[in-house]
Motif scaffolding. Structure first.
Motif, mmCIF file in Angstrom:
data_model
loop_
_atom_site.group_PDB
_atom_site.id
_atom_site.type_symbol
_atom_site.label_atom_id
_atom_site.label_comp_id
_atom_site.label_asym_id
_atom_site.label_seq_id
_atom_site.Cartn_x
_atom_site.Cartn_y
_atom_site.Cartn_z
ATOM 1 N N ARG A 114 57.402 1.371 48.261
ATOM 2 C CA ARG A 114 56.024 1.890 48.331
ATOM 3 C C ARG A 114 55.531 1.874 49.785
ATOM 4 O O ARG A 114 54.934 2.841 50.256
ATOM 5 N N VAL A 115 55.800 0.793 50.495
ATOM 6 C CA VAL A 115 55.390 0.699 51.903
ATOM 7 C C VAL A 115 56.086 1.783 52.723
ATOM 8 O O VAL A 115 55.452 2.460 53.547
ATOM 9 N N PHE A 116 57.381 1.975 52.514
ATOM 10 C CA PHE A 116 58.131 2.964 53.287
ATOM 11 C C PHE A 116 57.696 4.390 52.962
ATOM 12 O O PHE A 116 57.630 5.244 53.857
ATOM 13 N N ILE A 117 57.392 4.667 51.719
ATOM 14 C CA ILE A 117 56.913 5.999 51.346
ATOM 15 C C ILE A 117 55.538 6.244 51.954
ATOM 16 O O ILE A 117 55.293 7.298 52.553
ATOM 17 N N ASP A 118 54.645 5.269 51.811
ATOM 18 C CA ASP A 118 53.310 5.383 52.415
ATOM 19 C C ASP A 118 53.415 5.619 53.921
ATOM 20 O O ASP A 118 52.717 6.470 54.480
ATOM 21 N N TYR A 119 54.257 4.869 54.580
ATOM 22 C CA TYR A 119 54.407 4.992 56.030
ATOM 23 C C TYR A 119 54.919 6.383 56.408
ATOM 24 O O TYR A 119 54.434 6.999 57.366
ATOM 25 N N ALA A 120 55.891 6.891 55.657
ATOM 26 C CA ALA A 120 56.443 8.220 55.943
ATOM 27 C C ALA A 120 55.363 9.296 55.857
ATOM 28 O O ALA A 120 55.275 10.182 56.712
ATOM 29 N N PHE A 121 54.538 9.225 54.822
ATOM 30 C CA PHE A 121 53.509 10.243 54.632
ATOM 31 C C PHE A 121 52.272 10.013 55.498
ATOM 32 O O PHE A 121 51.767 10.949 56.114
#
Length: 179
Positions: A114-121
Motif C-alpha cells: 500500500r505504501v509503495f503504490i501510494d508513493y508511485a501514484f
C-alpha cells in the motif's frame, strides 16, 4: 537513512550495507521457501552476494530509477519490497516483493505494498503500477487482488525457476482507479 514507520509493528527502511547480514541470514534460513518462486536465490550464496545486491540497489536509487526497501516487523528483518525500475516515459512502474516464511500471513506485505503504490501514484506521479506473480503463487497474487488491481493477462513461460518455467499473471492499476 530512510525509514518509514507504517504502524507500531511494520517499518520500511532503504537498504543499507549494515543490513546485509540480517538479509543474508533471512535468505539462508528460508532458502527452499524462497526458491519455490524466486530465480535469484541460488545466486545469493554468500554474505558478499547480499552486499553486492545492496550496492546495486543504492545505484538504482541514485539514478532515480526506483528503490528497494527492507521490511522490519517488530524490529526483526522480514523481507524486501522494491520497484523494478521506473519507465518515466510511460509513467509506469512494477513492484516486486518477498517475505521470510516466518512472517507470512500477518498482513505485512499488504501494508508495505500500500505504501509503495501510494508513493508511485502520489509522490512519483506515475500513471500505472504493475505487479507480476507466478500463476500458482496464490499468496503473492492475493495482494494485487486485495487492492483491486485488474488481472490483465497471462505471460506463458515468463520465468525460468531452476528446472522449469512458470507463467506470470500480470496485474495493473491506473492512478484514476486507486482509492
Amino acid at each position: 537513512m530512510f525509514r518509514h514507520l507504517i504502524d507500531k509493528d511494520v517499518e520500511l527502511r532503504l537498504l543499507e550495507n549494515n543490513y546485509a547480514e540480517e538479509i543474508f541470514k533471512s535468505i539462508d534460513s528460508c532458502r527452499n521457501h524462497l526458491r519455490e518462486w524466486l530465480p535469484w536465490v541460488d545466486a545469493t550464496k554468500t554474505f558478499e552476494d547480499t552486499k553486492n545486491f545492496i550496492e546495486m540497489t543504492k545505484k538504482q536509487f541514485a539514478a532515480n530509477d526506483g528503490f528497494q526497501a527492507g521490511i522490519w516487523y517488530r524490529g526483526e528483518f522480514a523481507g524486501v519490497i522494491g520497484y523494478h525500475g521506473i519507465s518515466w516515459c510511460n509513467k509506469s512502474i512494477s513492484i516486486g516483493y518477498w517475505l521470510d516464511k516466518r512472517y507470512i500471513g500477518k498482513g505485512i506485505m499488504t501494508k508495505a505494498c500500500r505504501v509503495f503504490i501510494d508513493y508511485a501514484f502520489n509522490d512519483l506521479k506515475l500513471n500505472r503500477v504493475e505487479i507480476r506473480c507466478a500463476e500458482n503463487n496464490y499468496k503473492s497474487r492475493a495482494i494485487p487482488e486485495r487492492f483491486g488491481f485488474t488481472k490483465e493477462g497471462l505471460i506463458r513461460d515468463a520465468e525460468w525457476l531452476y528446472d522449469h518455467h512458470v507463467n506470470h499473471v500480470v496485474y495493473g492499476m491506473l492512478v484514476n482507479e486507486w482509492k
